[in-house]
Write a protein that holds these residues in place. Structure first.
Motif, mmCIF file in Angstrom:
data_model
loop_
_atom_site.group_PDB
_atom_site.id
_atom_site.type_symbol
_atom_site.label_atom_id
_atom_site.label_comp_id
_atom_site.label_asym_id
_atom_site.label_seq_id
_atom_site.Cartn_x
_atom_site.Cartn_y
_atom_site.Cartn_z
ATOM 1 N N LEU A 1 22.465 -66.952 29.526
ATOM 2 C CA LEU A 1 23.540 -65.170 28.935
ATOM 3 C C LEU A 1 24.675 -64.912 29.902
ATOM 4 N N VAL A 2 24.556 -65.412 31.193
ATOM 5 C CA VAL A 2 25.467 -65.203 31.523
ATOM 6 C C VAL A 2 27.388 -65.787 31.541
ATOM 7 N N THR A 3 26.821 -67.112 31.117
ATOM 8 C CA THR A 3 28.125 -67.905 30.001
ATOM 9 C C THR A 3 28.390 -67.884 29.420
ATOM 10 N N SER A 4 27.548 -67.136 28.784
ATOM 11 C CA SER A 4 27.933 -66.258 27.156
ATOM 12 C C SER A 4 29.059 -65.250 27.785
ATOM 13 N N SER A 5 29.005 -64.814 28.281
ATOM 14 C CA SER A 5 29.904 -63.823 29.288
ATOM 15 C C SER A 5 31.388 -64.172 29.216
ATOM 16 N N PHE A 6 31.037 -65.652 29.800
ATOM 17 C CA PHE A 6 32.539 -65.948 30.106
ATOM 18 C C PHE A 6 32.797 -66.945 28.772
ATOM 19 N N THR A 7 32.383 -67.265 27.351
ATOM 20 C CA THR A 7 32.954 -67.313 26.018
ATOM 21 C C THR A 7 33.379 -66.815 25.108
ATOM 22 N N MET A 8 32.725 -65.374 25.839
ATOM 23 C CA MET A 8 33.258 -64.304 24.592
ATOM 24 C C MET A 8 34.412 -63.516 25.850
ATOM 25 N N HIS A 9 34.954 -63.706 26.784
ATOM 26 C CA HIS A 9 35.561 -63.193 27.898
ATOM 27 C C HIS A 9 37.148 -64.880 26.955
ATOM 28 N N TRP A 10 37.401 -65.893 27.253
ATOM 29 C CA TRP A 10 37.402 -66.639 26.912
ATOM 30 C C TRP A 10 38.083 -66.188 25.145
ATOM 31 N N SER A 11 37.010 -66.272 24.193
ATOM 32 C CA SER A 11 37.320 -65.399 23.220
ATOM 33 C C SER A 11 38.810 -65.246 22.679
ATOM 34 N N LEU A 12 38.629 -63.619 23.856
ATOM 35 C CA LEU A 12 38.916 -62.593 23.496
ATOM 36 C C LEU A 12 40.571 -62.821 24.330
ATOM 37 N N GLN A 13 41.317 -63.619 25.446
ATOM 38 C CA GLN A 13 41.967 -64.066 25.830
ATOM 39 C C GLN A 13 42.618 -64.899 24.863
ATOM 40 N N SER A 14 41.909 -65.513 23.772
ATOM 41 C CA SER A 14 42.908 -66.895 23.293
ATOM 42 C C SER A 14 43.647 -65.980 21.835
ATOM 43 N N ILE A 15 42.593 -64.724 21.652
ATOM 44 C CA ILE A 15 42.855 -63.511 20.447
ATOM 45 C C ILE A 15 44.821 -63.568 21.390
ATOM 46 N N GLY B 1 34.973 -69.021 20.563
ATOM 47 C CA GLY B 1 34.488 -68.015 21.401
ATOM 48 C C GLY B 1 33.220 -67.416 21.056
ATOM 49 N N LEU B 2 33.709 -67.227 20.258
ATOM 50 C CA LEU B 2 32.743 -66.054 20.119
ATOM 51 C C LEU B 2 31.384 -66.885 18.968
ATOM 52 N N THR B 3 32.176 -67.818 18.451
ATOM 53 C CA THR B 3 30.225 -68.659 17.795
ATOM 54 C C THR B 3 29.584 -69.161 18.274
ATOM 55 N N LEU B 4 29.986 -69.500 19.659
ATOM 56 C CA LEU B 4 29.308 -69.671 21.017
ATOM 57 C C LEU B 4 29.077 -69.125 21.693
ATOM 58 N N THR B 5 29.635 -67.411 22.034
ATOM 59 C CA THR B 5 28.777 -66.474 22.229
ATOM 60 C C THR B 5 27.145 -66.092 21.120
ATOM 61 N N LEU B 6 27.744 -66.146 20.182
ATOM 62 C CA LEU B 6 26.457 -65.753 19.638
ATOM 63 C C LEU B 6 25.152 -66.719 19.620
ATOM 64 N N LEU B 7 25.676 -68.275 19.277
ATOM 65 C CA LEU B 7 24.417 -68.976 19.669
ATOM 66 C C LEU B 7 23.687 -68.963 21.008
ATOM 67 N N MET B 8 24.985 -68.611 21.955
ATOM 68 C CA MET B 8 24.112 -69.117 23.146
ATOM 69 C C MET B 8 22.837 -67.131 23.389
ATOM 70 N N GLY B 9 23.464 -66.444 22.180
ATOM 71 C CA GLY B 9 23.163 -64.741 22.890
ATOM 72 C C GLY B 9 22.017 -64.954 21.259
ATOM 73 N N LEU B 10 21.655 -66.049 20.628
ATOM 74 C CA LEU B 10 20.558 -66.281 20.274
ATOM 75 C C LEU B 10 19.595 -67.191 20.553
ATOM 76 N N THR B 11 19.879 -67.942 22.002
ATOM 77 C CA THR B 11 18.948 -68.693 22.174
ATOM 78 C C THR B 11 18.558 -68.052 22.740
ATOM 79 N N PHE B 12 19.140 -67.269 24.370
ATOM 80 C CA PHE B 12 18.464 -66.256 24.910
ATOM 81 C C PHE B 12 17.535 -65.607 24.103
ATOM 82 N N LEU B 13 17.379 -64.401 23.539
ATOM 83 C CA LEU B 13 16.695 -63.973 22.322
ATOM 84 C C LEU B 13 15.663 -64.719 21.671
ATOM 85 N N LEU B 14 15.526 -66.016 21.392
ATOM 86 C CA LEU B 14 14.592 -66.899 20.667
ATOM 87 C C LEU B 14 13.815 -66.997 21.759
ATOM 88 N N THR B 15 14.180 -67.594 23.508
ATOM 89 C CA THR B 15 13.978 -67.961 24.310
ATOM 90 C C THR B 15 12.670 -67.001 24.460
#
Ligand code: HEM
Ligand code: CU
Lengths: 199, 644
Positions: free
Chosen positions: A77-91, A102-116
């Motif tokens: 989950l912490v990593t997904s915060s970084f990818t989120m930040h990255w996507s914002l900086q990119s745009i 960035g958004l796709t990675l964040t989404l996938l990591m969030g899903l992984t967290f929830l499923l785990t």
């Protein structure tokens, strides 16, 4: 009513005067987060009563908490915060591919967290009915899980929009505000993780 | 009215033609509500059954669980059907959206009040009318209670029904009348007062209104499922493990109403912070805006606690969790702590906007500046902060940790200081003013005097030894009605009469207004003052029967309460007839300085043609040459003078 000069009224509203440097939607998101924090606060109060005031052993005798899995999950989950930040900086720099990735990675990591989390629920060995301990464990982590779900919904909308060509270096308010919420969900998890699993 | 239609046509020029045939079922509105609600009902049912089947929980069909889920799912279906989520859904899937679509603005026939509408003025009226409906409903429940209490022994209703009556009475009055009525009045006037064309988030505003009927219907229907009779405070474990399904309707009703007030509060805060007219500094804000600002902070911070407490009791009830279950190491008193940590601040949520209304009305009708304007604003802030430190004064007899008593007693007494500052400021404002006793002023003065009585009994209750004696007696009932009826409700009446000309464009009947005030004032005191005495003598609250020695006073109270109830008919008659046929209202009948009076009555669709420039304080009555605001070329102000 006298018809005095009414015909001259504009068909469009006057532009509202911007009386603060803060962006309205960002402010709205922060206020919303404030009330979310208080909602968590009410459950932490219950936690405090049950664990501290009632001197409950934590976890009580036969039960175990899967700290290691939860720790790995935290890292995700912490990593997904970084990818989120990255996507914002990119745009902000006009890099659409970075935004989408960035958004796709964040989404996938969030899903992984929830499923785990859900898989852990299934094999954790106790239920919400097992003492007040079980109740407060499931309600704090479950409340957080519900927030992850909301965050994922927002992320899904952002990702869809990103792939459909929305957002630009000038207009990326949506990513920014959705991102603030995602960071909140992340920080909240660190607190839940620390109080429920570590301490 | 003809002119308004022109503006309407202009707005719709270029918009798609209205749908025909079966496509009307897809357009937002009442035709979409039934099938969307049914759809969401199905989805909720499907998911519940699927999860229960997958997890192997038995029985798969559990009526209580399904009902609880549906109390979430069906309202979502209703809101989706009426059109609350259309814009966001389009946004989320990346379809083109029209952020500047003003087709939801203005009301051109009574039908527009039954649609989702993004105009803060329409929403304000929707709010006020809806809340008055619930006010009348809750008042009727009180009449039934007083009929039962007119004599000792059981007359009309049984114990359980009596419990349901006072529970639903209080729940409706608090969550569906006082809190949202203030939100409605604020909705109408705040954007006008600060010189904004609308609220910051008009669609959120529309949605927050439509949550109200949902919440109200849930609470009303709690009668028909086996009832909810554990009091508006919903104490655990009484309300969690020993109650019928109706308690869940209450829990969920509170959630919907709470969500609505958080959304509105957030909207108010953002609007007040970011949309003030040029020159409208915080120290030039009318006190009503200040009051709603502090109230909204309270709502945003405190309301999640009642949400939490209701979730917990509901889970204990439906899912048999152990938050408040002593045998499983739950903490029984936790409920009361969490509940009162919201509900004491909530009494200020129910009072601060009224303080704001009283300030507006008293200053305008005394033709004098508010005495100590800055201190008025600061004392609101002090109440906001202190309000979070007194909750356990509701728990003196609960068996909580004894060391908590004295600190809570001290803070409770201290909080009377900022409240007292406000009372003295109103008195000083009245001092040597040119008083005009119109109906709004009468209600404002009635508020000041009655609220002082309620505040004083509050100080009594805050003293631990006295509270131990009178807790759970009619003394508390007297206290809450002096602060909530004599306090909040009187200011709501003052506000409704004060802004009636602005909202409807017509004048109310002044004679009937005064009659309404005097009947209410007399009926109110005759009903509630004797309750102090009953309480000190030991008559317990929340019971349907009582000892014969209380019979005479109770009979008197019941008669007085019917009189009080009847006085509301004068109000309703006046409002309905004046709205339909009253004399047209001038732009500024009260010669007030605040901005909402500087535009026509009712205001144009977008409030202002151009945003005014604020140049001074809002209450400079009698100060030569003082102005609150100037409009470009002063056009609007000149018009208004011609009109008067
Ligand atoms: C001077 C300020 C006030 C003080 C010191 C005060 C004190 C108290 C105390 C100590 C109680 C608990 C009585 C008991 O249950 O034994 C109480 C009850 C209550 N107060 Fe106040 N109060 C004040 C102002 C207000 C205001 C402004 C409102 C609302 C507008 C309010 C509404 C209520 C309500 C609704 C209850 C009863 C709750 C229940 O159902 O148990 N009070 N007050
Ligand atoms: Cu209190």
């Amino acid at each position: 009513m006298s018809a005095h000069a009414e015909t001259q009224h504009a068909a469009h509203p006057p532009v509202a005067h911007q009386s603060s440097r803060v962006d309205a939607r960002t402010l709205g998101m922060f206020l919303f987060i404030a009330s979310e924090v208080m909602l968590f606060g009410s459950f932490f109060t219950a936690y405090f009563f049950i664990r501290v005031v009632n001197h409950q052993p934590w976890p009580p005798h036969p039960f175990h908490l899967p700290v290691f899995v939860a720790f790995v999950n935290t890292a995700i989950l912490v990593t997904s915060s970084f990818t989120m930040h990255w996507s914002l900086q990119s745009i902000k720099r006009g890099n659409r591919v970075g935004l989408q990735a960035g958004l796709t990675l964040t989404l996938l990591m969030g899903l992984t967290f929830l499923l785990t989390q859900l898989l852990e629920y299934a094999r954790i060995g106790f239920t919400p009915h097992d003492q007040a301990f079980g109740t407060i464990f499931f309600s704090l982590t479950g409340l957080h899980g519900a927030h992850v779900l909301v965050g994922l919904t927002i992320l899904a909308a952002m990702t869809t929009r990103a792939y459909r060509g929305h957002f630009s270096p000038e207009a990326h308010n949506g990513v920014e505000i959705g991102g603030i919420y995602w960071h909140f969900v992340d920080v909240m998890w660190i607190i839940v993780f620390t109080t429920v699993y570590v301490l | 009215m003809t002119t308004a239609t022109t503006a309407h046509d202009e707005l719709h020029a270029g918009a798609a033609p209205p749908p025909h045939g079966w496509r009307r079922l897809l357009a937002p509105g009442w035709l979409r509500v039934p099938w969307m609600s049914a759809l969401f009902f199905g989805i909720g049912l499907g998911i519940t059954l699927l999860v229960r089947w997958a997890e192997g929980w038995h029985p798969i069909w559990d009526g209580q669980v399904i009902t609880t889920i549906e109390l979430v799912a069906v309202p979502f279906g209703f809101l989706a059907g009426i059109g609350g989520f259309d814009y966001w859904t389009r946004y989320a899937i990346g379809s083109p959206t029209q952020p500047e679509d003003h087709s939801g603005h203005g009301a051109y026939s009574w039908r527009d009040y039954f649609r989702i509408n993004t105009d803060h003025k329409v929403i304000g009226v929707q709010y006020v009318v809806t809340t008055i409906f619930f006010f009348v409903a809750a008042g009727l429940l009180a009449m039934i209670m007083r009929a039962e209490l007119a004599r000792p022994g059981m007359q009309f209703v049984g114990n359980q029904v009596f419990n349901e009556l006072f529970s639903v009475h209080a729940a409706l009055m608090i969550f569906l009348f006082i809190i949202p009525a203030f939100a409605g009045l604020g909705n109408y006037v705040i954007p006008l007062m600060i010189g904004a064309p609308d609220m910051a988030f008009p669609r959120l505003n529309a949605l927050s209104f439509w949550l109200l009927p949902v919440a109200g219907l849930l609470m009303l229907s709690s009668f028909f499922v086996p009832g909810f009779g554990c009091g508006w405070t919903g104490y655990a474990p009484l309300c969690s493990t020993h109650q019928e399904l109706g308690a869940v309707f209450f829990n969920m009703g509170v959630q919907w109403a709470g969500a609505s007030s958080i959304m509105t509060a957030l909207n108010f805060l953002v609007t007040i912070i970011t949309m003030r007219a040029p020159g409208m500094t915080f120290w030039r804000l009318p006190l009503l805006v200040w009051a709603n600002f502090t109230t909204s902070l309270l709502v945003v911070i405190a309301t999640p606690f009642i949400a939490g407490s209701q979730f917990m009791t509901m889970f204990d009830h439906i899912m048999h969790t152990n938050f408040f279950n002593y045998e499983a190491h739950g903490y029984v008193l936790g409920y009361q702590h969490i509940f009162w940590f919201y509900s004491h601040p909530a009494v200020y949520i129910m009072m601060l906007p009224g303080f704001g209304i009283a300030s507006e009305v008293i200053s305008t009708f005394a033709r004098k500046p508010i005495f100590g304007y800055r201190l008025m604003a600061l004392s609101l802030m002090a109440i906001l902060v202190l309000g979070f430190s007194v909750w356990a004064h509701h728990m003196f007899v609960s068996g909580m940790a004894p060391w908590l008593r004295v600190p809570m007693m001290v803070t409770s007494v201290v909080i009377a200081v900022p409240t007292g500052i406000k009372v003295f400021s109103w008195l000083a404002t009245l001092w040597e003013g040119k008083l005009n006793f119109s109906t709004p002023m009468l209600f404002a003065l009635g508020f000041v005097s009655m609220f002082v009585i309620g505040g004083l009994s509050g100080i009594y209750l805050a003293a631990v030894p006295i509270d131990i004696h009178v807790s759970d007696t009619y003394f508390v009932v007297a206290h809450i009605h002096y602060v909530l009826f004599g306090g909040s409700l009187f200011t709501i009446f003052a506000g409704i009469y004060y802004w009636f000309p602005k909202m409807t464009g017509r004048m109310y009947d002044e004679r009937l207004g005064k009659l309404h005030f005097w009947l209410t004032f007399i009926g109110f005191n005759a009903t509630f003052f004797p309750m102090h005495y009953l309480g000190i003598q030991g008559m317990p609250r929340r019971v349907s029967d009582y000892a014969p020695r209380f019979a005479d006073l109770n009979f008197f109270i019941s008669i007085a309460s019917f009189f009080l109830g009847a006085s509301t008919l004068v109000f309703l008659y006046n409002m309905i007839v004046s709205w339909a046929r009253g004399a047209p209202a001038p732009a500024n009948p009260w010669r007030a300085h605040t901005l909402e009076w500087q535009v026509s009555s009712p205001p144009p669709v977008f409030n202002f043609d151009e945003i005014p420039q604020v140049v001074g304080g809002p209450y400079e009555y009698g100060v030569p040459g003082a102005r609150h605001a100037v409009f470009n070329g002063d056009r609007v102000i000149e018009e208004e003078e011609v009109n008067v």
